[in-house]
Design a protein around this motif. Structure first.
Motif, PDB file in Angstrom:
ATOM      1  N   UNK A 133       0.837  -1.187   0.000  1.00 27.04           N
ATOM      2  CA  UNK A 133       0.000   0.000   0.000  1.00 27.04           C
ATOM      3  C   UNK A 133       0.879   1.246   0.000  1.00 27.04           C
ATOM      4  N   UNK A 134       0.293   2.341  -0.417  1.00 29.20           N
ATOM      5  CA  UNK A 134       1.016   3.609  -0.442  1.00 29.20           C
ATOM      6  C   UNK A 134       0.847   4.273   0.910  1.00 29.20           C
ATOM      7  N   UNK A 135       1.947   4.365   1.654  1.00 31.78           N
ATOM      8  CA  UNK A 135       1.914   5.015   2.966  1.00 31.78           C
ATOM      9  C   UNK A 135       1.913   6.532   2.824  1.00 31.78           C
ATOM     10  N   UNK A 136       2.647   7.010   1.808  1.00 31.09           N
ATOM     11  CA  UNK A 136       2.733   8.451   1.605  1.00 31.09           C
ATOM     12  C   UNK A 136       3.138   8.710   0.163  1.00 31.09           C
ATOM     13  N   UNK A 137       2.624   9.809  -0.415  1.00 32.01           N
ATOM     14  CA  UNK A 137       3.034  10.177  -1.763  1.00 32.01           C
ATOM     15  C   UNK A 137       1.899  10.058  -2.757  1.00 32.01           C
ATOM     16  N   UNK A 160       4.808 -11.461  -9.867  1.00 37.92           N
ATOM     17  CA  UNK A 160       3.466 -10.893  -9.941  1.00 37.92           C
ATOM     18  C   UNK A 160       3.617  -9.409 -10.267  1.00 37.92           C
ATOM     19  N   UNK A 161       3.003  -8.986 -11.345  1.00 36.27           N
ATOM     20  CA  UNK A 161       3.078  -7.586 -11.758  1.00 36.27           C
ATOM     21  C   UNK A 161       1.830  -6.849 -11.289  1.00 36.27           C
ATOM     22  N   UNK A 162       2.048  -5.720 -10.634  1.00 39.24           N
ATOM     23  CA  UNK A 162       0.932  -4.951 -10.098  1.00 39.24           C
ATOM     24  C   UNK A 162       0.475  -3.941 -11.145  1.00 39.24           C
ATOM     25  N   UNK A 163      -0.176  -4.475 -12.175  1.00 40.39           N
ATOM     26  CA  UNK A 163      -0.633  -3.631 -13.274  1.00 40.39           C
ATOM     27  C   UNK A 163      -2.156  -3.502 -13.221  1.00 40.39           C
ATOM     28  N   UNK A 164      -2.712  -2.781 -14.172  1.00 43.24           N
ATOM     29  CA  UNK A 164      -4.165  -2.573 -14.273  1.00 43.24           C
ATOM     30  C   UNK A 164      -4.741  -1.926 -13.021  1.00 43.24           C
ATOM     31  N   UNK A 165      -3.986  -1.030 -12.416  1.00 42.94           N
ATOM     32  CA  UNK A 165      -4.478  -0.336 -11.228  1.00 42.94           C
ATOM     33  C   UNK A 165      -5.593   0.630 -11.620  1.00 42.94           C
ATOM     34  N   UNK A 166      -6.747   0.560 -10.957  1.00 41.42           N
ATOM     35  CA  UNK A 166      -7.813   1.532 -11.234  1.00 41.42           C
ATOM     36  C   UNK A 166      -7.478   2.875 -10.589  1.00 41.42           C
ATOM     37  N   UNK A 167      -8.098   3.949 -11.038  1.00 38.13           N
ATOM     38  CA  UNK A 167      -7.826   5.262 -10.439  1.00 38.13           C
ATOM     39  C   UNK A 167      -8.102   5.276  -8.940  1.00 38.13           C
ATOM     40  N   UNK A 168      -7.193   5.896  -8.210  1.00 37.93           N
ATOM     41  CA  UNK A 168      -7.317   6.135  -6.763  1.00 37.93           C
ATOM     42  C   UNK A 168      -7.082   4.902  -5.890  1.00 37.93           C
ATOM     43  N   UNK A 172      -3.075  -2.928  -2.456  1.00 36.22           N
ATOM     44  CA  UNK A 172      -3.237  -4.112  -3.296  1.00 36.22           C
ATOM     45  C   UNK A 172      -2.938  -5.380  -2.506  1.00 36.22           C
ATOM     46  N   UNK A 173      -3.861  -6.335  -2.550  1.00 34.82           N
ATOM     47  CA  UNK A 173      -3.576  -7.690  -2.078  1.00 34.82           C
ATOM     48  C   UNK A 173      -2.874  -8.393  -3.229  1.00 34.82           C
ATOM     49  N   UNK A 174      -1.599  -8.716  -3.043  1.00 34.75           N
ATOM     50  CA  UNK A 174      -0.754  -9.175  -4.147  1.00 34.75           C
ATOM     51  C   UNK A 174      -0.940 -10.659  -4.433  1.00 34.75           C
ATOM     52  N   UNK A 175      -0.725 -11.475  -3.410  1.00 34.63           N
ATOM     53  CA  UNK A 175      -0.765 -12.927  -3.590  1.00 34.63           C
ATOM     54  C   UNK A 175      -1.135 -13.587  -2.272  1.00 34.63           C
ATOM     55  N   UNK A 176      -1.810 -14.717  -2.371  1.00 33.02           N
ATOM     56  CA  UNK A 176      -2.190 -15.494  -1.199  1.00 33.02           C
ATOM     57  C   UNK A 176      -1.472 -16.835  -1.257  1.00 33.02           C
ATOM     58  N   UNK A 190      -3.749  -9.710  -6.927  1.00 36.07           N
ATOM     59  CA  UNK A 190      -3.780  -8.366  -7.535  1.00 36.07           C
ATOM     60  C   UNK A 190      -5.196  -7.788  -7.399  1.00 36.07           C
ATOM     61  N   UNK A 191      -5.639  -7.727  -6.170  1.00 37.30           N
ATOM     62  CA  UNK A 191      -6.961  -7.202  -5.827  1.00 37.30           C
ATOM     63  C   UNK A 191      -6.777  -5.811  -5.235  1.00 37.30           C
ATOM     64  N   UNK A 192      -7.401  -4.833  -5.863  1.00 36.44           N
ATOM     65  CA  UNK A 192      -7.146  -3.446  -5.514  1.00 36.44           C
ATOM     66  C   UNK A 192      -8.149  -2.929  -4.486  1.00 36.44           C
ATOM     67  N   UNK A 193      -7.684  -2.015  -3.630  1.00 43.42           N
ATOM     68  CA  UNK A 193      -8.517  -1.440  -2.591  1.00 43.42           C
ATOM     69  C   UNK A 193      -8.377   0.079  -2.593  1.00 43.42           C
ATOM     70  N   UNK A 194      -9.504   0.752  -2.365  1.00 44.27           N
ATOM     71  CA  UNK A 194      -9.531   2.196  -2.294  1.00 44.27           C
ATOM     72  C   UNK A 194     -10.289   2.606  -1.035  1.00 44.27           C
TER      73      UNK A 194
END
Length: 220
Positions: A133-137, A160-168, A172-176, A190-194
């Motif tokens: 996750x983005x802590x800052x920036x 695992x490539x963290x691509x196809x990120x949706x806006x905002x 990301x949950x990368x791998x289980x 590669x499950x995205x969270x906002x």
């Protein structure tokens, strides 16, 4: 050559690739837009005007602090997290048998951030959820070219490539990694969270995966 986990081929058995013991390193590497602009400004390619443009661009960009972590559920039902937040760096040779080596706060560290998992204790693991996750920036992962690579002592690699990120989306949950029929299976998520205002991102992710973890605010 690393095995790339994709939407079409999202899972791999560690045992079937000869990875049943020893250490496996999980590396997160990304490119900070500010670091790229600073390198371009120092290089000075294209003459003085291009160098001035690159310097101006670098001054308007912020460093990105992207954090790698691992939520762990053990076979006995206990659970914990390894992450820079709260100085929960873990340990390899004792509980929780997972450790984070450093906190790269800008993306400029050549080695990125690395988690080490001790597979000599793999029988103790039920699930390991790798997340970032983005802590800052920056507001989301777009343009960061983030890649996570799992590499064993024997050199086998899984990417695992963290691509196809949706806006905002800034988490990301990368791998289980979970135990299945006596062996550990790595599955691409590669499950995205906002997350909006309210629960922290770790709480949102752990709830989504029903890990039953309780969280308190932390700093680093």
């Amino acid at each position: 050559m690393a095995v790339v986990l994709t939407k079409a081929s999202p899972t791999v058995s560690l045992a079937k690739h000869g990875v049943a013991s020893g250490l496996i390193r999980v590396n997160l590497n990304w490119t900070s837009p500010r670091a790229v602009a600073q390198r371009e400004a120092r290089a000075g390619r294209g003459g003085l005007f291009r160098k001035m443009q690159a310097s101006l661009r670098a001054s308007t960009l912020k460093d990105v602090d992207l954090d790698l972590g691992c939520m762990i559920r053990f076979s006995d039902g206990s659970k914990t997290v390894v992450q820079a937040l709260g100085d929960a760096f873990g340990a390899v040779d004792r509980f929780p048998y997972v450790a984070l080596d450093a906190d790269d706060r800008t993306g400029a560290r050549a080695a990125g951030e690395n988690l080490v998992i001790n597979l000599d204790h793999q029988a103790d693991f039920s699930k390991l959820l790798l997340f970032a996750y983005i802590y800052d920036g920056s507001g989301d992962f777009r343009g960061l070219d983030a890649v996570v690579t799992l590499t064993s002592d024997q050199g086998q690699g899984f990417e695992v490539r963290l691509d196809d990120c949706p806006p905002c989306a800034h988490a990301c949950a990368i791998a289980l990694i979970k135990r299945q029929k006596g062996e550990l299976i790595v599955g691409r998520e590669v499950r995205w969270f906002t997350p909006q205002d309210g629960p922290g991102v770790q709480d949102v992710i752990s709830r989504a995966y029903r890990l039953g973890m309780k969280w308190t605010p932390g700093r680093k």
